[in-house]
Write a protein that holds these residues in place. Structure first.
Motif, PDB file in Angstrom:
ATOM      1  N   ARG A   1      85.418  15.638 -14.877  1.00  0.00           N
ATOM      2  CA  ARG A   1      84.429  15.309 -13.849  1.00  0.00           C
ATOM      3  C   ARG A   1      83.016  15.542 -14.385  1.00  0.00           C
ATOM      4  N   GLU A   2      82.831  16.626 -15.113  1.00  0.00           N
ATOM      5  CA  GLU A   2      81.509  16.907 -15.688  1.00  0.00           C
ATOM      6  C   GLU A   2      81.185  15.953 -16.834  1.00  0.00           C
ATOM      7  N   THR A   3      82.197  15.556 -17.594  1.00  0.00           N
ATOM      8  CA  THR A   3      81.985  14.565 -18.654  1.00  0.00           C
ATOM      9  C   THR A   3      81.573  13.236 -18.035  1.00  0.00           C
ATOM     10  N   VAL A   4      82.226  12.864 -16.950  1.00  0.00           N
ATOM     11  CA  VAL A   4      81.880  11.632 -16.240  1.00  0.00           C
ATOM     12  C   VAL A   4      80.431  11.700 -15.751  1.00  0.00           C
ATOM     13  N   ARG A   5      80.027  12.828 -15.218  1.00  0.00           N
ATOM     14  CA  ARG A   5      78.652  12.996 -14.734  1.00  0.00           C
ATOM     15  C   ARG A   5      77.658  12.778 -15.882  1.00  0.00           C
ATOM     16  N   THR A   6      77.965  13.335 -17.056  1.00  0.00           N
ATOM     17  CA  THR A   6      77.097  13.171 -18.221  1.00  0.00           C
ATOM     18  C   THR A   6      77.039  11.707 -18.654  1.00  0.00           C
ATOM     19  N   GLU A   7      78.198  11.061 -18.718  1.00  0.00           N
ATOM     20  CA  GLU A   7      78.245   9.654 -19.130  1.00  0.00           C
ATOM     21  C   GLU A   7      77.509   8.769 -18.126  1.00  0.00           C
ATOM     22  N   LEU A   8      77.667   9.052 -16.839  1.00  0.00           N
ATOM     23  CA  LEU A   8      76.965   8.294 -15.809  1.00  0.00           C
ATOM     24  C   LEU A   8      75.454   8.434 -15.987  1.00  0.00           C
ATOM     25  N   GLY A   9      75.005   9.634 -16.277  1.00  0.00           N
ATOM     26  CA  GLY A   9      73.576   9.852 -16.516  1.00  0.00           C
ATOM     27  C   GLY A   9      73.063   9.030 -17.683  1.00  0.00           C
ATOM     28  N   ARG A  10      73.844   8.936 -18.750  1.00  0.00           N
ATOM     29  CA  ARG A  10      73.437   8.124 -19.911  1.00  0.00           C
ATOM     30  C   ARG A  10      73.353   6.647 -19.539  1.00  0.00           C
ATOM     31  N   ILE A  11      74.360   6.171 -18.829  1.00  0.00           N
ATOM     32  CA  ILE A  11      74.374   4.763 -18.403  1.00  0.00           C
ATOM     33  C   ILE A  11      73.173   4.491 -17.498  1.00  0.00           C
ATOM     34  N   ASN A  12      72.930   5.369 -16.553  1.00  0.00           N
ATOM     35  CA  ASN A  12      71.815   5.179 -15.625  1.00  0.00           C
ATOM     36  C   ASN A  12      70.480   5.115 -16.352  1.00  0.00           C
ATOM     37  N   ARG A  13      70.287   5.954 -17.348  1.00  0.00           N
ATOM     38  CA  ARG A  13      69.023   5.942 -18.106  1.00  0.00           C
ATOM     39  C   ARG A  13      68.823   4.606 -18.822  1.00  0.00           C
ATOM     40  N   ILE A  14      69.874   4.107 -19.445  1.00  0.00           N
ATOM     41  CA  ILE A  14      69.781   2.827 -20.159  1.00  0.00           C
ATOM     42  C   ILE A  14      69.447   1.710 -19.175  1.00  0.00           C
ATOM     43  N   ARG A  15      70.119   1.717 -18.043  1.00  0.00           N
ATOM     44  CA  ARG A  15      69.869   0.675 -17.046  1.00  0.00           C
ATOM     45  C   ARG A  15      68.481   0.817 -16.418  1.00  0.00           C
ATOM     46  N   LEU A  16      68.034   2.036 -16.189  1.00  0.00           N
ATOM     47  CA  LEU A  16      66.685   2.240 -15.657  1.00  0.00           C
ATOM     48  C   LEU A  16      65.638   1.753 -16.658  1.00  0.00           C
ATOM     49  N   ALA A  17      65.867   1.995 -17.934  1.00  0.00           N
ATOM     50  CA  ALA A  17      64.929   1.528 -18.964  1.00  0.00           C
ATOM     51  C   ALA A  17      64.798   0.008 -18.894  1.00  0.00           C
ATOM     52  N   ARG A  18      65.900  -0.677 -18.707  1.00  0.00           N
ATOM     53  CA  ARG A  18      65.836  -2.139 -18.566  1.00  0.00           C
ATOM     54  C   ARG A  18      65.047  -2.532 -17.313  1.00  0.00           C
ATOM     55  N   LEU A  19      65.253  -1.806 -16.238  1.00  0.00           N
ATOM     56  CA  LEU A  19      64.533  -2.085 -14.993  1.00  0.00           C
ATOM     57  C   LEU A  19      63.030  -1.871 -15.179  1.00  0.00           C
ATOM     58  N   VAL A  20      62.665  -0.776 -15.798  1.00  0.00           N
ATOM     59  CA  VAL A  20      61.257  -0.415 -15.981  1.00  0.00           C
ATOM     60  C   VAL A  20      60.565  -1.357 -16.967  1.00  0.00           C
ATOM     61  N   GLU A  21      61.296  -1.800 -17.953  1.00  0.00           N
ATOM     62  CA  GLU A  21      60.691  -2.645 -18.980  1.00  0.00           C
ATOM     63  C   GLU A  21      60.858  -4.132 -18.679  1.00  0.00           C
ATOM     64  N   ALA A  22      61.456  -4.461 -17.553  1.00  0.00           N
ATOM     65  CA  ALA A  22      61.751  -5.859 -17.229  1.00  0.00           C
ATOM     66  C   ALA A  22      60.511  -6.743 -17.185  1.00  0.00           C
TER      67      ALA A  22
END
Length: 175
Positions: free
Chosen positions: A147-168
């Motif tokens: 569950r904690e590994t999933v939380r960490t992986e989700l955070g990484r995915i979210n950052r990558i996707r947010l970067a795309r949103l911010v740089e769009a």
């Protein structure tokens, strides 16, 4: 408050109407609680401020919130049709051999049977073999550790996707 140094995509996000901003955040992460926390923090001056808020929101997600977030992710090797983000992120599986794809399918099923949710890994930049190896390794985790590994992986995915949103909006717009 935004300033002249606020990236254009971030400035645009800051002024979106609430429903549009919420929709954009749901494309990043399917957790309503996560999206609402980020929405409440607007305006963001820097991308770093947004990422810090995203990390903080991820860290306090409940089990139900994590389940909601994971439900928005297709299994590795099976991006949903019409989901360019997952297809791009999972591109390492696109050139995988049929044998590797079949093995990943078996691992996905075994993982889901053990943990009750999709195998979530930040697949960006990973090869099919690396994703398979991660699934092999993590299937041995306890539910609590996973569950904690999933939380960490989700955070990484979210950052990558947010970067795309911010740089769009950094691309030139047609006249």
């Amino acid at each position: 408050m935004t300033s002249a140094s606020t990236p254009q995509g971030l400035a645009r996000f800051n002024v979106l109407e609430e429903h549009a901003a919420l929709a954009a955040l749901h494309e990043v992460c399917a957790s309503t609680a996560w999206a609402r926390r980020l929405l409440a923090g607007r305006p963001y001056t820097t991308a770093g401020d947004l990422y810090a808020a995203a990390d903080a929101a991820t860290s306090v997600l409940t089990a139900a919130d994590l389940d909601e977030a994971m439900a928005g992710h297709p299994p590795i090797g099976g991006p949903r049709p019409g989901d360019p983000a997952s297809a791009r992120e999972q591109s390492g599986m696109a050139s995988a051999s049929d044998r590797l794809k079949a093995e990943m399918l078996e691992l996905n099923l075994a993982y889901q049977e053990k943990f009750g949710h999709v195998f979530l890994v930040c697949a960006t930049g990973r090869t099919g073999e690396q994703m398979r190896d991660a699934a092999r390794e993590r299937i041995g985790n306890t539910p609590e550790r996973e569950r904690e590994t999933v939380r960490t992986e989700l955070g990484r995915i979210n950052r990558i996707r947010l970067a795309r949103l911010v740089e769009a909006d950094r691309r030139p717009r047609p006249l």
